[in-house]
Design an enzyme around this catalytic site. Structure first.
Site, PDB file in Angstrom:
ATOM      1  N   ALA A  68       0.803  -1.225   0.000  1.00  0.00           N
ATOM      2  CA  ALA A  68       0.000   0.000   0.000  1.00  0.00           C
ATOM      3  C   ALA A  68       0.838   1.279   0.000  1.00  0.00           C
ATOM      4  O   ALA A  68       0.732   2.106  -0.916  1.00  0.00           O
ATOM      5  CB  ALA A  68      -0.954  -0.012   1.192  1.00  0.00           C
ATOM      6  N   ARG A 101       2.961  10.209 -11.241  1.00  0.00           N
ATOM      7  CA  ARG A 101       1.977  11.159 -11.780  1.00  0.00           C
ATOM      8  C   ARG A 101       2.574  12.568 -11.882  1.00  0.00           C
ATOM      9  O   ARG A 101       2.229  13.334 -12.777  1.00  0.00           O
ATOM     10  CB  ARG A 101       0.735  11.211 -10.882  1.00  0.00           C
ATOM     11  CG  ARG A 101      -0.099   9.939 -10.890  1.00  0.00           C
ATOM     12  CD  ARG A 101      -1.377  10.119 -10.078  1.00  0.00           C
ATOM     13  NE  ARG A 101      -2.035   8.848  -9.850  1.00  0.00           N
ATOM     14  CZ  ARG A 101      -1.965   8.141  -8.729  1.00  0.00           C
ATOM     15  NH1 ARG A 101      -1.264   8.618  -7.700  1.00  0.00           N
ATOM     16  NH2 ARG A 101      -2.581   6.988  -8.611  1.00  0.00           N
ATOM     17  N   SER A 140       0.427  -4.481  -4.052  1.00  0.00           N
ATOM     18  CA  SER A 140      -0.792  -3.654  -4.043  1.00  0.00           C
ATOM     19  C   SER A 140      -2.043  -4.477  -3.783  1.00  0.00           C
ATOM     20  O   SER A 140      -2.980  -4.487  -4.585  1.00  0.00           O
ATOM     21  CB  SER A 140      -0.915  -2.890  -5.375  1.00  0.00           C
ATOM     22  OG  SER A 140       0.156  -1.994  -5.541  1.00  0.00           O
ATOM     23  N   CYS A 169      -6.169  -6.541   4.636  1.00  0.00           N
ATOM     24  CA  CYS A 169      -7.354  -6.570   5.499  1.00  0.00           C
ATOM     25  C   CYS A 169      -8.409  -7.548   4.987  1.00  0.00           C
ATOM     26  O   CYS A 169      -9.278  -7.986   5.750  1.00  0.00           O
ATOM     27  CB  CYS A 169      -7.965  -5.175   5.608  1.00  0.00           C
ATOM     28  SG  CYS A 169      -6.851  -3.932   6.272  1.00  0.00           S
TER      29      CYS A 169
END
Length: 465
Positions: free
Chosen positions: A13, A24, A43, A47
């Site tokens: 993450a 970006r 990625s 959870c």
């Protein structure tokens, strides 16, 4: 202008959010990005692992948000099964090891992001490395557990499948639910007076009662001393200090996690009390201009208690990555801190907390009042109404909200978000009472349970003078 080199350590993450945000803002001609991930996956939603194990999520790949190939298509050189084993801060380089071939190499950097995550706590006990004993933190961990379960379920021993979960925190109770869903007879062993130590014991007692009612045997005050194995080295039972022995075909460790910061420690980077890396508001490692860190390996500021804490949650990790990527890419962003919000469930019981428990408030030197109420999730006459208990703490002198805990049926847990917003805004319980919350019988009683708890807390404040 020379192309800058960014190295990212960790491909989940925080790490890949940072790499993606930096990309970006800067193209390949300005910023060369290399990321290293020691596992097989990137990625993904850690959870979601209990819900994949339990069958609510159909397959492993449903948990993967972006594959290595998708990252590479965005001009991020992502190298899987490659572990960073040394940081050379003086020379600006990292030493890596290919976990399949064993080959090693050095890679230079101008900017470094450490997103090494956390690892399950594995106590040093006899038999802890036995076949069938699993921690659950990464998707690789989940894959190994699934393989172990499928092996057990396909063996002659499957006649009465038994699982022992050691620890009763979030992972412990979620994995207990997953194993129940797979048809296991589940025993949860934990050292505390009640399960869910993230709650006060009186609220944990509600969880304990509900788990036992669901058929999950929950044993408090149980200190595990040994994992016993059969002739093939596979787990057969778990022993405790009281002399009890609990049969098991599989053991899941739900004791908690600790930040994976050995690399940072060896490199001399600053660590906090829990061993997490210390950063500033921009997630830059304190005292190091070109190193950032985020995710489960860092400590964050608790906005209510005013101290640094290790709170490993995917929500924080993704936000950290966005902040880090902005800084690396020449922009500006900060992560101000957290109020400690978390939700979980075990079967049909929802569990939530935000802010401080009683012992947290005492440790912070705060004097407080508390109130607990029991209400229903919807209008009491509505068919789906379920019982819901709310506990609230407020500072004695100011009336400032300090914390909320919720245990109840479907529709309970997400109400904690009301309290999380109030905590972040520094609201008093008097102000919480006046909140204009939505109402209709299918969603809430006329007085929402959070508001009822706030009213009772206001009364406690007045009674205390």
């Amino acid at each position: 202008m020379a192309t800058e080199r960014l190295v990212v350590v960790g491909g989940d993450a925080a790490g890949m959010s940072a790499a993606s945000q930096a990309r970006r803002l800067k193209g390949p001609a300005e910023l060369e990005i290399t990321a290293f991930e020691r596992g097989h996956f990137t990625s993904y939603s850690a959870c979601g692992i209990p819900y994949w194990i339990g069958g609510q999520v159909p397959g492993r790949d449903d948990l993967i948000a972006r594959t290595p190939e998708e990252h590479r298509a965005r001009d991020i050189d992502l190298r899987m099964r490659t572990e960073v084993v040394e940081l050379d801060l003086a020379a600006g380089r990292v030493r890596t090891r290919d976990l399949d071939s064993g080959s090693e190499a050095w890679t230079g950097y101008d900017k470094l992001v450490l997103a090494t995550g956390a690892r399950p706590v594995r106590p040093r006990l006899p038999g802890i490395a036995a076949h069938g004993v699993h921690g659950v933190q990464t998707l690789d961990d989940g894959q190994r557990l699934m393989a172990s379960l499928e092996l057990t379920e396909g063996s002659e021993r499957a006649g009465g499948r038994r699982a022992v979960v050691v620890g009763a925190g979030y992972i412990g109770v979620e994995m207990a639910e997953a194993l129940v869903a797979r048809g296991y007879e589940v025993t949860v062993l934990h050292r505390g007076p009640q399960p869910m130590a993230t709650l006060d014991p009186d609220m944990g007692a509600l969880v304990h009662t509900a788990m036992n009612r669901m058929g999950i045997r929950t044993v408090s005050g149980a200190e595990v001393t040994k994992i016993l194995t059969d002739d093939q080295g596979a787990v057969r039972s778990v022993a405790t200090a009281a002399g009890d022995e609990y049969p098991a075909d599989v053991v899941v460790l739900g004791i908690g996690v600790e930040p994976r910061t050995a690399l940072a420690r060896e490199a001399g980077l600053p660590l906090g009390e829990s061993g997490g890396i210390l950063t500033d508001l921009s997630m830059r490692v304190r005292g190091h201009e070109n190193i950032w860190s985020g995710g489960d390996c860092v400590e964050v500021l608790d906005l209510v208690a005013g101290r640094m804490r290790h709170i490993p949650l995917g929500t924080h990790a993704n936000k950290h990555g966005q902040v880090i990527g902005s800084g690396v890419g020449g922009g500006y962003a900060t992560f101000p801190g957290v109020v400690g919000t978390a939700v979980s469930k075990v079967c049909d019981l929802e569990i939530a907390r935000t802010g401080l428990r009683e012992k947290d408030a005492l440790a912070a030197g705060l004097r407080f009042v508390k109130a607990t109420i029991t209400s229903t999730t919807t209008a009491g006459y509505y068919p789906t109404a379920a019982e819901m208990t709310v506990k609230m703490l407020a500072e004695l002198r100011t009336g400032r909200l300090l914390g909320v805990q919720i245990v109840g049926g479907a529709g309970s847990a997400k109400r904690v978000d009301i309290a999380a917003v109030a905590l972040t805004a520094g609201m008093t319980v008097d102000q919480v009472v006046s909140l204009d919350l939505g109402y209709a019988p299918p969603f809430s009683p006329v007085w929402d349970p959070v508001l009822v708890a706030a009213r009772k807390t206001v009364a406690a404040l007045r009674a205390a003078g």
